[in-house]
Design a protein around this motif. Structure first.
Motif, mmCIF file in Angstrom:
data_model
loop_
_atom_site.group_PDB
_atom_site.id
_atom_site.type_symbol
_atom_site.label_atom_id
_atom_site.label_comp_id
_atom_site.label_asym_id
_atom_site.label_seq_id
_atom_site.Cartn_x
_atom_site.Cartn_y
_atom_site.Cartn_z
ATOM 1 N N UNK A 38 -4.358 -5.456 0.626
ATOM 2 C CA UNK A 38 -5.201 -6.284 -0.229
ATOM 3 C C UNK A 38 -4.593 -6.295 -1.628
ATOM 4 N N UNK A 39 -4.469 -7.476 -2.208
ATOM 5 C CA UNK A 39 -3.861 -7.593 -3.529
ATOM 6 C C UNK A 39 -4.782 -7.005 -4.587
ATOM 7 N N UNK A 40 -4.232 -6.097 -5.408
ATOM 8 C CA UNK A 40 -5.026 -5.472 -6.469
ATOM 9 C C UNK A 40 -4.399 -5.697 -7.844
ATOM 10 N N UNK A 41 -3.259 -6.359 -7.893
ATOM 11 C CA UNK A 41 -2.636 -6.628 -9.183
ATOM 12 C C UNK A 41 -1.333 -7.381 -9.004
ATOM 13 N N UNK A 42 -0.773 -7.826 -10.118
ATOM 14 C CA UNK A 42 0.500 -8.552 -10.077
ATOM 15 C C UNK A 42 1.230 -8.369 -11.402
ATOM 16 N N UNK A 43 2.524 -8.144 -11.307
ATOM 17 C CA UNK A 43 3.381 -8.008 -12.479
ATOM 18 C C UNK A 43 4.310 -9.215 -12.517
#
Length: 209
Positions: A132-137
């Motif tokens: 599950x996506x929890x962040x992005x850089x």
């Protein structure tokens, strides 16, 4: 009695496709199920790359990333390349997203292209153990892949890449990845289901003749 049984079997075979859909939906819900992470500390940054921004590689060579992180939960990193706000998928390839242990550590990532191309941005998606996506850089990163030279020389990896490759191999052998385990169980279950369904189907067809 025999005619009634044959009618039931015909109805069962007609409904076979519907039954398969029900099985697939049940399995997909089972895979998607999992605990949702509560609040936790998460810090991720790009520490280094090889080569550096502004440089280039020949096609089919990998651009390596050294990612530093601090996290209370296991993480997975996935990488993608962008040009002028558009995600590039043609000719793109990347490494398998290994599950990273919680704590303070570093992860190795890499991307490559099989065709001549230029990128201006790299996105590093941060996922939990359930993918599950929890962040992005999002990192501005100007870089090019060019046509191979007539005489190509072997590219030497920097020491940090070799160290992180050994670390990734250790993770692969020692970290339990629940998502990958569920995928393997699903593949095994479907394989045995398909194997068992063939003789049963043939017996039912023979009985109806």
């Amino acid at each position: 009695m025999g005619q009634v049984l044959r009618a039931i079997l015909r109805d069962f075979l007609k409904r076979g496709s519907m039954l398969r859909h029900v099985v697939w939906i049940t399995l997909l819900l089972w895979i998607a199920a999992g605990p949702v992470c509560a609040d936790f500390d998460l810090h991720v940054r790009l520490l280094d790359s090889d080569p550096k921004p502004g440089e280039s590689l020949e096609v089919d060579q990998q651009l390596f990333f050294r990612v530093g992180y601090e996290s209370d939960v296991p993480l997975v990193f996935t990488y993608s390349a962008y040009s002028r706000g558009r995600k590039l998928e043609y000719g793109f390839y990347t490494g398998y997203p290994e599950l990273q242990k919680p704590g303070q550590s570093e992860a190795l990532g890499w991307i490559g292209f099989t065709n001549v191309t230029h990128i201006d941005e790299v996105h590093i998606e941060i996922l939990n153990a359930q993918r599950e996506k929890i962040g992005e850089l999002v990192v501005p990163f100007s870089f090019s892949w060019t046509a191979p030279a007539s005489v190509s020389s072997d590219r030497k990896k920097p020491q940090w890449v070799e160290q992180l490759e050994r670390h990734e191999n250790w993770l692969r052998g020692n970290m339990v990845d629940p998502f990958a385990t569920k995928q393997r169980m699903l593949r095994d279950w479907l394989f045995y289901l398909n194997v068992a369904s063939v003789p049963i189907y043939l017996l039912l067809q023979a009985y109806m003749l």
